[in-house]
Design a protein around this motif. Sequence first.
Motif, short mmCIF file in Angstrom:
data_model
loop_
_atom_site.label_atom_id
_atom_site.label_comp_id
_atom_site.label_asym_id
_atom_site.label_seq_id
_atom_site.Cartn_x
_atom_site.Cartn_y
_atom_site.Cartn_z
N ILE A 123 0.80 -1.05 0.02
CA ILE A 123 -0.05 -0.14 -0.06
C ILE A 123 0.80 1.39 0.12
CG2 ILE A 123 -1.81 1.19 1.23
CD1 ILE A 123 -2.68 -1.51 2.21
N ALA A 124 1.93 1.25 0.84
CA ALA A 124 2.82 2.33 0.83
C ALA A 124 3.32 2.65 -0.57
CB ALA A 124 4.01 2.09 1.93
N TRP A 125 4.00 1.51 -1.18
CA TRP A 125 4.50 1.75 -2.65
C TRP A 125 3.71 2.09 -3.64
CZ3 TRP A 125 7.99 -2.94 -1.24
CH2 TRP A 125 9.07 -2.40 -0.54
N LEU A 126 2.43 1.42 -3.76
CA LEU A 126 1.27 1.43 -4.59
C LEU A 126 0.41 2.40 -4.48
CD1 LEU A 126 0.95 -2.35 -5.31
CD2 LEU A 126 2.47 -0.88 -6.65
N VAL A 127 -0.21 2.93 -3.29
CA VAL A 127 -0.81 3.87 -3.22
C VAL A 127 -0.32 5.34 -2.92
CG1 VAL A 127 -3.18 4.43 -1.84
CG2 VAL A 127 -2.81 2.08 -2.68
N PHE A 128 0.69 5.29 -1.82
CA PHE A 128 0.89 6.55 -1.42
C PHE A 128 2.37 6.91 -2.05
CE2 PHE A 128 -1.93 5.14 2.09
CZ PHE A 128 -2.40 6.27 2.40
N TRP A 173 -5.02 -3.95 8.76
CA TRP A 173 -3.85 -3.58 9.58
C TRP A 173 -2.71 -2.92 8.70
CZ3 TRP A 173 -3.94 -8.74 12.57
CH2 TRP A 173 -4.83 -8.49 13.54
N GLY A 174 -2.51 -3.38 7.38
CA GLY A 174 -1.80 -2.61 6.44
C GLY A 174 -2.45 -1.05 6.18
N ILE A 175 -3.98 -1.32 6.08
CA ILE A 175 -4.48 0.17 5.98
C ILE A 175 -4.34 1.04 7.03
CG2 ILE A 175 -6.57 1.28 5.35
CD1 ILE A 175 -7.63 -1.16 3.84
N ASP A 176 -4.25 0.35 8.14
CA ASP A 176 -3.97 1.14 9.55
C ASP A 176 -2.76 2.04 9.61
OD1 ASP A 176 -3.93 1.96 12.18
OD2 ASP A 176 -3.54 -0.15 12.74
N ASN A 177 -1.82 0.92 9.09
CA ASN A 177 -0.36 1.32 9.38
C ASN A 177 -0.12 2.68 8.43
OD1 ASN A 177 0.38 -0.61 11.24
ND2 ASN A 177 0.93 -1.98 9.74
N THR A 247 6.32 4.65 5.80
CA THR A 247 5.42 3.36 6.23
C THR A 247 6.41 2.23 5.76
OG1 THR A 247 3.57 4.84 5.97
CG2 THR A 247 3.24 2.62 6.28
N ALA A 248 6.65 2.04 4.50
CA ALA A 248 7.13 0.89 3.84
C ALA A 248 8.42 0.57 4.57
CB ALA A 248 7.59 0.88 2.50
N ARG A 249 9.50 1.33 4.97
CA ARG A 249 10.73 1.15 5.85
C ARG A 249 10.15 0.70 7.04
NH1 ARG A 249 11.45 4.20 1.77
NH2 ARG A 249 13.45 4.42 0.54
N LEU A 348 8.48 13.30 7.24
CA LEU A 348 7.55 14.35 7.31
C LEU A 348 7.75 15.48 6.09
CD1 LEU A 348 6.95 15.11 10.99
CD2 LEU A 348 5.23 14.07 9.44
N HIS A 349 9.18 15.51 5.74
CA HIS A 349 9.67 16.68 5.07
C HIS A 349 10.01 16.10 3.73
CE1 HIS A 349 10.15 18.12 9.28
NE2 HIS A 349 9.34 19.14 8.67
N HIS A 350 10.01 15.01 3.22
CA HIS A 350 10.37 14.29 2.36
C HIS A 350 9.72 13.28 1.67
CE1 HIS A 350 14.14 15.66 4.39
NE2 HIS A 350 14.49 16.09 3.19
N ARG A 351 8.50 13.77 1.18
CA ARG A 351 7.28 13.10 0.51
C ARG A 351 7.22 13.41 -1.05
NH1 ARG A 351 3.67 11.85 6.16
NH2 ARG A 351 5.36 10.85 6.94
N HIS A 352 8.56 13.86 -1.48
CA HIS A 352 8.46 14.36 -3.02
C HIS A 352 8.33 13.07 -3.92
CE1 HIS A 352 12.49 14.15 -1.45
NE2 HIS A 352 12.87 13.25 -2.59
N GLY A 353 8.05 13.41 -5.11
CA GLY A 353 7.93 12.40 -6.24
C GLY A 353 9.39 12.04 -6.58
N HIS A 354 9.59 11.00 -7.47
CA HIS A 354 10.73 10.82 -8.02
C HIS A 354 10.50 10.23 -9.70
CE1 HIS A 354 11.70 9.93 -3.92
NE2 HIS A 354 12.83 10.07 -4.17
#
Length: 355
Positions: A123-128, A173-177, A247-249, A348-354
Amino acid sequence: MSTTPTKSHLWPGVPLALGSAVLFGASAPLSKLLLGAVNPWMLAGILYLGAGVGLSFFHVLRRAVGLPIVEAPLARQDFPWLAAVVLFGGVIGPLLLMFGLSLTSASTGSLLLNLEGLATMAIAWLVFRENVDRRLLLGALAILSGAVLLTWSGQSVRFDAGAVLIAGACLAWGIDNNLTRKLSSADPVQIAMIKGLVAGAVNLGLALATGAIVPSAGFLLAGGVVGFFGIGVSLVMFMLGLRHLGTARTGAYFSLAPFIGAALALVLLGEPVTPSLLGAAALMAFGLWMHLTERHDHDHAHDVLEHAHRHVHDEHHQHQHDGPVTEPHSHWHRHEPLRHTHPHYPDLHHRHGHG
């Protein structure tokens, strides 16, 4: 603009995530010692209520003794996210798990619970859209493979109604995390306290509805202490890890918990060293090494951002105050546009795209 970080990019996120896994992993063999004397649903309720009540006591105590609270309190805009987190993590997840375990074998249930880590990372990689490269993916797969090897009993997995319900619990729980990441700037004690109280009430209600008997005061105290550290403090550390690692890490590091629990069981329960334990140790050590040696370092831009969270004045916090302040502190502040290069995680400060 290029800057040299004043501290390792591993600190404090990695120690927090690993500490969360250690505490949660340690709760497994301790809970097993308690399980022989009580209904499983009753034990789950005691553990979660121990977390919620213990954190409530700490929350009240720190105010009573005048300890400075440097975390940002929950704001009005946080409550929809908090409601979703409590719903998925404190209500839907435990309900699906308990009904699932009642319809399938224990070996199948133990193996399928590893889907939580997979669901969290997917979810972290594909959705967020958290950043992932081959090194991170290989490390995460090694850690999850070690967890699967550790929990596989040699029996085939039964894909029955119970298995589907347990998979649904792991998805919840994956959604919760991942939703908890939206709250990672707020006070983690408040959030973990609410989740513990709700999940505890749900599981206790299930236990009483099925005729479970409330155990002795001594048992309640022992279970509450295990729940406070193994669930409550662990969850606080997990949320702080989310703040620094994404989240993923954080989910990948937390997936080490089954191995930690198995290693402690060698000492506490006298369980034997098995080939699966050694194989899991090798896989998880490799995955951990892949993550610890990651260096995500590139030129990136920070857009204008306004939020509140605990912080010190560093390269990302250069705002002014009207008077003297102590650090760390928390308040609403504004980030001006900034461009620089340094190792970083999706915090919190590095949620930029690649690209």
